[in-house]
Design an enzyme around this catalytic site. Structure first.
Site, PDB file in Angstrom:
ATOM      1  CB  SER A 125       4.303  -2.494  -3.433  1.00 45.98           C
ATOM      2  OG  SER A 125       3.890  -3.753  -2.992  1.00 45.98           O
ATOM      3  CE1 TYR A 152      -0.997   0.149  -1.569  1.00 45.36           C
ATOM      4  CE2 TYR A 152      -0.507  -2.169  -1.978  1.00 45.36           C
ATOM      5  CZ  TYR A 152      -0.111  -0.918  -1.544  1.00 45.36           C
ATOM      6  OH  TYR A 152       1.175  -0.728  -1.098  1.00 45.36           O
ATOM      7  CE  LYS A 156       1.985   1.818  -3.104  1.00 49.37           C
ATOM      8  NZ  LYS A 156       2.368   3.127  -2.558  1.00 49.37           N
TER       9      LYS A 156
END
Ligand code: NAD
Ligand code: WQD
Length: 351
Positions: A125, A152, A156
């Site tokens: 992302s 979150y 990644k």
């Protein structure tokens, strides 16, 4: 050629499955249906004429992942979409995010290594870039990774490190991390689209649900940022363009065209649009007026980010083709089709 698509009943996974099938790949989906509906399989079949194979289980369960790979010796590549992705929830329940997103990845890598499956495409992302320094815009893959703004985002970043370390250690593994910017829109057939559970956290589904009257008005989170119209800027990318990028990445791996065994690509259009640009495009392309109010800033929002997709355009041979109006039009066509019961998905009033 059989490809495992984890999270394949979810938003990006389902659209990518359509594109893979249309390019002649066989797809097997694994999804625990934590954030998606099983009807996605019928929706995919209604577009492609073929229902993908499907198994429902939790990829964080190591034994089940091992058992799956043992039973499916014909898998040639994996696209790993499955993850939790709600930024706010990840702040409240960080361990849920670290456990799910990282255990799933490690289980898959372990089994790939054990059973000789070589190729992995991973959903990363643009969140790994954090708030870019102005001189780094548009942002390229070489820009520094900043401290993650939320658990979150951190999953990644850690996942990319796990991939790099694994590729170094396990000589049979190759991986491509695709750093998506902001995927929006729906399949042109309006048979498949974004179907968030509960109140949408993201802009586009909030826009379409507001236009349909599910939400009274859209809250625009701040118009006092340092941008031309004061609202934040993102690189919105049409979901079907993003789906095609995955097919290119799979092809690159299967055809042995990788320049290194671990590669990273930005997947964005290269153009930044503001929140007000989205609203204007939605109104223009659909002939619909949208009710909105400017409210205070949302905590943690990035001010502006958009991709430099030069490397991806050249190396991956992929370029976003659809316009912002294509995105807002397809999103609205999907919302209407879903609400009017014209899709395979049962209508859920809370949804
Ligand atoms: P989504 O929630 O629609 O799809 C993810 C799917 O994974 C869901 O169907 C969910 O049920 C499944 N899943 C989650 N954990 C699982 C587990 N342990 N076992 C089995 N299935 C599991 O999300 P999406 O928007 O399609 O995102 C796909 C991927 O792309 C995610 O990794 C996400 O972090 C990443 N990504 C998304 C965006 C975005 O804006 N949508 C942007 C950048 C990156
Ligand atoms: C876009 C813009 C909001 C809702 C998130 C994740 C990121 C990535 C993509 C996965 C912002 C504004 C939104 C609303 C608004 N996901 N907005 N009213 O914040 O760019 O990124 O999804 O990796 O990690 O953080 O996307 O769609 O939430 O917001 O004004 O009701 O729309 O402030 O400027 P974002 P978004």
């Amino acid at each position: 050629m059989k490809i495992l698509v984890t999270g394949g009943t979810g938003y990006i996974g389902s659209h990518t499955t359509v594109e893979l099938q249309q390019q002649g790949y066989d797809v097997i989906i694994v999804d625990a249906l934590f954030n998606s509906r099983v009807e996605a399989l019928d929706a995919i079949a209604s577009i492609t004429g073929k229902k993908p194979e499907f198994e429902q289980f939790d990829l964080a369960d190591r034994q089940k992942v091992d058992d799956f790979f043992r039973r499916h010796g014909d898998i040639k590549g994996v696209i790993h979409f499955a993850a939790h992705k709600a930024v706010g929830e990840s702040v409240e329940q960080p361990l849920k995010y670290y456990r799910n997103n990282l255990d799933s990845l490690m289980n898959i890598l372990e089994s790939m290594n054990k059973y000789g499956v070589e190729n992995l495409v991973f959903s990363s992302s643009c969140t790994v870039y954090g708030e870019p320094d102005p001189e780094n815009l548009p942002i390229s893959e070489k820009a520094p990774i900043k401290k993650a703004e939320c658990p979150y985002g951190n999953t990644k970043q850690i996942a990319e490190e796990i991939l790099q370390d694994s590729i170094m250690a396990y000589k049979g593994l190759n991986a491509i991390a695709l750093r998506y910017f902001n995927p929006v829109g729906a399949h042109e057939s309006a048979k498949l689209g974004e179907l968030p559970f509960g109140v949408p956290a993201n802009l586009m589904p909030y826009v379409t649900q507001t236009a349909y009257g599910i939400r009274p008005f859209l809250r625009v989170f701040g118009d006092d940022y340092d941008t031309p119209d004061g609202t934040p800027i993102r690189d919105y990318i049409h979901i079907m363009d993003l789906a095609k990028a995955h097919v290119k990445a799979v092809e690159r791996m299967l055809q042995g065209k990788m320049k290194a065994r671990y590669e990273v690509f930005n997947v964005g259009t290269g153009t930044g649009y503001s929140v007000l640009d989205i609203i204007k495009s939605f109104e223009r392309s659909n002939g619909v007026k949208l009710k909105y109010e400017i409210v205070g800033r949302r905590a943690g929002d990035i001010v502006k980010i958009w991709a430099d997709p030069t490397y991806t355009n050249k190396e991956l041979g992929w370029k976003a083709e659809r316009t912002l109006d294509d995105m807002t039009r397809s999103a609205w066509e999907w919302e209407k089709a879903y609400r009017e019961g014209k899709t395979c998905f049962k209508i859920d009033e809370n949804n």
